[in-house]
Design an enzyme around this catalytic site. Structure first.
Site, PDB file in Angstrom:
ATOM      1  N   PHE A   1     -10.477   5.292  -4.626  1.00  0.00           N
ATOM      2  CA  PHE A   1      -9.852   4.872  -3.381  1.00  0.00           C
ATOM      3  C   PHE A   1     -10.345   3.491  -2.988  1.00  0.00           C
ATOM      4  O   PHE A   1     -11.408   3.341  -2.395  1.00  0.00           O
ATOM      5  CB  PHE A   1     -10.156   5.889  -2.282  1.00  0.00           C
ATOM      6  CG  PHE A   1      -9.358   5.680  -1.029  1.00  0.00           C
ATOM      7  CD1 PHE A   1      -8.042   6.100  -0.947  1.00  0.00           C
ATOM      8  CD2 PHE A   1      -9.926   5.057   0.070  1.00  0.00           C
ATOM      9  CE1 PHE A   1      -7.294   5.918   0.211  1.00  0.00           C
ATOM     10  CE2 PHE A   1      -9.194   4.866   1.232  1.00  0.00           C
ATOM     11  CZ  PHE A   1      -7.885   5.295   1.302  1.00  0.00           C
TER      12      PHE A   1
ATOM     13  N   ALA B   1       0.816  -1.218   0.000  1.00  0.00           N
ATOM     14  CA  ALA B   1       0.000   0.000   0.000  1.00  0.00           C
ATOM     15  C   ALA B   1       0.846   1.264   0.000  1.00  0.00           C
ATOM     16  O   ALA B   1       0.460   2.280  -0.589  1.00  0.00           O
ATOM     17  CB  ALA B   1      -0.936  -0.008   1.208  1.00  0.00           C
ATOM     18  N   PHE B   2       1.995   1.223   0.645  1.00  0.00           N
ATOM     19  CA  PHE B   2       2.852   2.406   0.724  1.00  0.00           C
ATOM     20  C   PHE B   2       3.319   2.847  -0.662  1.00  0.00           C
ATOM     21  O   PHE B   2       3.538   4.030  -0.899  1.00  0.00           O
ATOM     22  CB  PHE B   2       4.059   2.102   1.623  1.00  0.00           C
ATOM     23  CG  PHE B   2       4.862   3.308   1.977  1.00  0.00           C
ATOM     24  CD1 PHE B   2       4.444   4.178   2.972  1.00  0.00           C
ATOM     25  CD2 PHE B   2       6.050   3.582   1.309  1.00  0.00           C
ATOM     26  CE1 PHE B   2       5.186   5.303   3.302  1.00  0.00           C
ATOM     27  CE2 PHE B   2       6.797   4.701   1.630  1.00  0.00           C
ATOM     28  CZ  PHE B   2       6.372   5.565   2.630  1.00  0.00           C
ATOM     29  N   GLU B   3       3.439   1.908  -1.582  1.00  0.00           N
ATOM     30  CA  GLU B   3       3.908   2.209  -2.936  1.00  0.00           C
ATOM     31  C   GLU B   3       2.805   2.681  -3.881  1.00  0.00           C
ATOM     32  O   GLU B   3       3.080   3.121  -4.995  1.00  0.00           O
ATOM     33  CB  GLU B   3       4.601   0.981  -3.531  1.00  0.00           C
ATOM     34  CG  GLU B   3       5.907   0.613  -2.841  1.00  0.00           C
ATOM     35  CD  GLU B   3       5.738  -0.108  -1.505  1.00  0.00           C
ATOM     36  OE1 GLU B   3       6.667  -0.041  -0.682  1.00  0.00           O
ATOM     37  OE2 GLU B   3       4.669  -0.728  -1.288  1.00  0.00           O
TER      38      GLU B   3
ATOM     39  N   VAL C   1      -4.717  -3.278   0.657  1.00  0.00           N
ATOM     40  CA  VAL C   1      -5.281  -3.629   1.955  1.00  0.00           C
ATOM     41  C   VAL C   1      -4.173  -3.558   3.002  1.00  0.00           C
ATOM     42  O   VAL C   1      -3.057  -3.999   2.769  1.00  0.00           O
ATOM     43  CB  VAL C   1      -5.950  -5.022   1.934  1.00  0.00           C
ATOM     44  CG1 VAL C   1      -4.973  -6.115   1.577  1.00  0.00           C
ATOM     45  CG2 VAL C   1      -6.632  -5.324   3.253  1.00  0.00           C
TER      46      VAL C   1
ATOM     47  N   ARG D   1     -15.090  -7.084   2.522  1.00  0.00           N
ATOM     48  CA  ARG D   1     -15.138  -5.943   1.610  1.00  0.00           C
ATOM     49  C   ARG D   1     -14.513  -6.226   0.246  1.00  0.00           C
ATOM     50  O   ARG D   1     -14.502  -5.375  -0.626  1.00  0.00           O
ATOM     51  CB  ARG D   1     -14.427  -4.751   2.264  1.00  0.00           C
ATOM     52  CG  ARG D   1     -15.203  -4.199   3.427  1.00  0.00           C
ATOM     53  CD  ARG D   1     -14.346  -3.363   4.368  1.00  0.00           C
ATOM     54  NE  ARG D   1     -15.148  -2.818   5.467  1.00  0.00           N
ATOM     55  CZ  ARG D   1     -15.512  -3.500   6.534  1.00  0.00           C
ATOM     56  NH1 ARG D   1     -15.190  -4.765   6.669  1.00  0.00           N
ATOM     57  NH2 ARG D   1     -16.234  -2.936   7.480  1.00  0.00           N
TER      58      ARG D   1
ATOM     59  N   HIS E   1       2.764   0.592  12.773  1.00  0.00           N
ATOM     60  CA  HIS E   1       2.969   0.474  11.326  1.00  0.00           C
ATOM     61  C   HIS E   1       1.674   0.727  10.553  1.00  0.00           C
ATOM     62  O   HIS E   1       1.659   1.424   9.541  1.00  0.00           O
ATOM     63  CB  HIS E   1       3.517  -0.925  11.017  1.00  0.00           C
ATOM     64  CG  HIS E   1       3.722  -1.193   9.562  1.00  0.00           C
ATOM     65  ND1 HIS E   1       2.815  -1.885   8.806  1.00  0.00           N
ATOM     66  CD2 HIS E   1       4.730  -0.856   8.733  1.00  0.00           C
ATOM     67  CE1 HIS E   1       3.251  -1.972   7.560  1.00  0.00           C
ATOM     68  NE2 HIS E   1       4.406  -1.359   7.490  1.00  0.00           N
TER      69      HIS E   1
END
Length: 165
Positions: free
Chosen positions: A114, A58-60, A81, A128, A89
């Site tokens: 998003f 997700a950070f990328e 996710v 989800r 973190h």
């Protein structure tokens, strides 16, 4: 667009839009569901010009979403996710990814769907992911939101007084 109170999204022909999907690789089962939902929404909206790019996590998502937005895509959809663990973190990654994706949308004027799930546990993510038995389909919703926003932006650019999704 989440759960009760979510707007009813109409399906329209978005075949003239170029759409990129950037998806993280962590949590394979959840990500497979999110990507399948995104592909279904792209098919329903008749989007043929699409690109799917995978990133480690997700950070990328923001940096690759920004690169795709800079390439002239009409909409970018970010899927990922993050599941809460026992350290801070989770908070850092969720905050950085969310702020980064917001910045991409604002800096490039390109809608960013998003589809980043930020969940307390794996079951919330599965619920989800748009899988069989899931209560929501966030991959599908992220694409639908991005396409509706791209349509509004096109209407505004064309001088439409009241562009609606």
């Amino acid at each position: 667009m989440s759960g009760a109170g979510a707007p009813q999204a109409d399906t329209f022909d978005a075949g003239d839009l170029r759409v990129a999907v950037v998806a993280s690789s962590w949590h394979t089962v959840v990500m497979d569901g999110l990507l399948a939902g995104a592909e279904r929404a792209l098919d329903e909206h008749r989007v043929t010009e699409r690109t799917v790019v995978r990133v480690p996590g997700a950070f990328e998502l923001p940096v690759v979403a920004g690169a795709l937005a800079a390439q002239g895509y009409d909409a970018v959809v970010a899927l990922g996710v993050v599941v809460r663990g026992g350290t801070p973190h989770f908070d850092y990654v969720c905050s950085a990814a969310t702020e980064g994706l917001t910045r991409v949308a604002l800096d490039h004027g390109v809608p960013v769907g998003f589809g980043l799930l930020t969940c307390d546990d794996e079951q919330q993510a599965l619920d989800r992911a748009g899988l069989e038995g899931s209560s929501e389909d966030k991959g599908h919703e992220a694409v639908a939101a991005a396409l509706a926003t791209a349509r509004v932006l096109r209407g505004l650019a064309a001088g439409a007084a009241a562009a609606t999704p």
